[in-house]
Design a protein around this motif. Structure first.
Motif, PDB file in Angstrom:
ATOM      1  N   UNK A 231       0.808  -1.227   0.000  1.00  0.00           N
ATOM      2  CA  UNK A 231       0.000   0.000   0.000  1.00  0.00           C
ATOM      3  C   UNK A 231       0.838   1.272   0.000  1.00  0.00           C
ATOM      4  N   UNK A 232       1.929   1.275   0.757  1.00  0.00           N
ATOM      5  CA  UNK A 232       2.802   2.445   0.775  1.00  0.00           C
ATOM      6  C   UNK A 232       3.523   2.582  -0.561  1.00  0.00           C
ATOM      7  N   UNK A 233       3.922   1.446  -1.126  1.00  0.00           N
ATOM      8  CA  UNK A 233       4.583   1.476  -2.421  1.00  0.00           C
ATOM      9  C   UNK A 233       3.676   2.010  -3.516  1.00  0.00           C
ATOM     10  N   UNK A 234       2.402   1.601  -3.498  1.00  0.00           N
ATOM     11  CA  UNK A 234       1.453   2.073  -4.509  1.00  0.00           C
ATOM     12  C   UNK A 234       1.286   3.586  -4.426  1.00  0.00           C
ATOM     13  N   UNK A 235       1.328   4.125  -3.213  1.00  0.00           N
ATOM     14  CA  UNK A 235       1.141   5.577  -3.049  1.00  0.00           C
ATOM     15  C   UNK A 235       2.264   6.373  -3.698  1.00  0.00           C
ATOM     16  N   UNK A 236       3.398   5.741  -4.007  1.00  0.00           N
ATOM     17  CA  UNK A 236       4.506   6.455  -4.628  1.00  0.00           C
ATOM     18  C   UNK A 236       4.212   6.855  -6.067  1.00  0.00           C
ATOM     19  N   UNK A 237       3.181   6.261  -6.655  1.00  0.00           N
ATOM     20  CA  UNK A 237       2.801   6.652  -8.017  1.00  0.00           C
ATOM     21  C   UNK A 237       2.069   7.993  -8.029  1.00  0.00           C
ATOM     22  N   UNK A 241       3.760  15.929  -9.318  1.00  0.00           N
ATOM     23  CA  UNK A 241       3.748  16.232 -10.749  1.00  0.00           C
ATOM     24  C   UNK A 241       2.684  15.453 -11.510  1.00  0.00           C
ATOM     25  N   UNK A 242       2.050  14.506 -10.887  1.00  0.00           N
ATOM     26  CA  UNK A 242       1.020  13.766 -11.592  1.00  0.00           C
ATOM     27  C   UNK A 242       0.693  12.448 -10.922  1.00  0.00           C
ATOM     28  N   UNK A 243      -0.158  11.686 -11.578  1.00  0.00           N
ATOM     29  CA  UNK A 243      -0.620  10.398 -11.073  1.00  0.00           C
ATOM     30  C   UNK A 243      -0.443   9.360 -12.173  1.00  0.00           C
ATOM     31  N   UNK A 244       0.411   8.371 -11.916  1.00  0.00           N
ATOM     32  CA  UNK A 244       0.683   7.327 -12.900  1.00  0.00           C
ATOM     33  C   UNK A 244      -0.312   6.184 -12.690  1.00  0.00           C
ATOM     34  N   UNK A 245      -1.466   6.302 -13.333  1.00  0.00           N
ATOM     35  CA  UNK A 245      -2.558   5.359 -13.078  1.00  0.00           C
ATOM     36  C   UNK A 245      -2.307   3.971 -13.643  1.00  0.00           C
ATOM     37  N   UNK A 246      -1.566   3.866 -14.739  1.00  0.00           N
ATOM     38  CA  UNK A 246      -1.356   2.560 -15.361  1.00  0.00           C
ATOM     39  C   UNK A 246      -0.698   1.555 -14.429  1.00  0.00           C
TER      40      UNK A 246
END
Length: 281
Positions: A231-237, A241-246
């Motif tokens: 969960x913490x790792x996912x938040x790094x996206x 500057x933006x949100x890397x949804x892929x």
């Protein structure tokens, strides 16, 4: 004629229930299906302002980007170790406490139950800072042991309240029979009560595992690199500057698999009535 009308009403009622169930199933599964399908879309389609359900081309580009941008394997192992260890410890200790409370009822035990209920009702954010300070003073920051201890302490009140209702339904003749055969209290609990209590333990384990697996707050506070979880790792996206949804959808899809597998494996134990015939009349 009356029987025919009754059968028709029964069929109509059954059809109505079936339709409502299908609608509920579609509404429930649609967000997850959209997540999985989005993880298989080309990166540009994931962030498109005109989203579509099905990808124009099925691709694993988001999964490739995920494994290149994030140490997802390490985070996944950390989540698995901490969630499983916290679940096993909390279920064992909580079940042991619940068994003792059901077999040795007292006013002090009732007060303890009320205390555990109060602890369970306390918002986790209110104990986050004390937990942070305690873990820091113990020198356990950024360790998997810290998360295991936190998850165990958080889940034990939940396990106690889940299992105490189940143990109350177990006939005390089982304990008496075990004592006649030479078992002590702990031996009775381990050899007789726990195997019979598999339905309750399975249900409790699933919820405890989900609570630990999905934790973000304590994993964010108590880890930085070595013990970081998914969960913490996912938040790094999500950055300034933006949100890397892929890659995020790909990570969320992978992250959901263990809970479903764990629930699938444990579901065969979630059946009442395993004590039928254990005590002969």
């Amino acid at each position: 004629m009356v029987i025919t009308m009754s059968k028709q009403k029964s069929r109509v009622a059954g059809l109505f229930v079936f339709v409502i169930s299908c609608i509920f199933l579609v509404v429930t599964l649609f967000p997850y299906a959209y997540l999985v399908l989005s993880s298989l879309k080309p990166p540009r389609e994931v962030i498109s302002t005109t989203p579509t359900l099905l990808p124009s081309v099925f691709t694993l580009a988001n999964y490739n980007a995920l494994f290149h941008q994030l140490a997802i394997g390490k985070y996944f192992v950390n989540s698995l170790i901490t969630a499983m260890s916290g679940t096993l410890l909390s279920v064992f200790l909580g079940s042991l406490a619940a068994y003792g409370l059901t077999r040795f009822a007292s006013k002090l035990g009732n007060l303890f139950l009320l205390f555990t209920l109060g602890v369970r009702m306390t918002p986790l954010i209110s104990v986050a800072i004390p937990m942070y300070r305690i873990i820091g003073q113990l020198g356990l920051m950024d360790t998997k042991l810290a998360l295991v201890l936190v998850y165990t302490s958080i889940n034990i009140p939940f396990v106690i309240w889940m299992m105490i209702g189940f143990f109350d339904n177990l006939p005390k003749e089982l304990d008496e029979s075990a004592r006649v055969d030479g078992c002590g209290m702990f031996g009775t609990f381990m050899r007789i009560i726990l195997p019979i209590s598999l339905p309750g333990i399975a249900t409790t384990s699933i919820f405890s595992f989900m609570l630990s697996w999905n934790d973000f707050l304590f994993a964010l506070l108590l880890t930085s690199t070595s013990a970081k979880t998914v969960p913490v790792g996912i938040s790094e996206f999500l950055t300034a500057y933006g949100l890397d949804l892929g890659p995020m959808t790909a990570a969320a899809t992978i992250f959901s698999v263990p809970v479903m597998l764990f629930s699938f494996v444990m579901q065969k134990y979630i059946v009442r009535g395993m004590t039928m015939g254990a005590v002969k009349e």
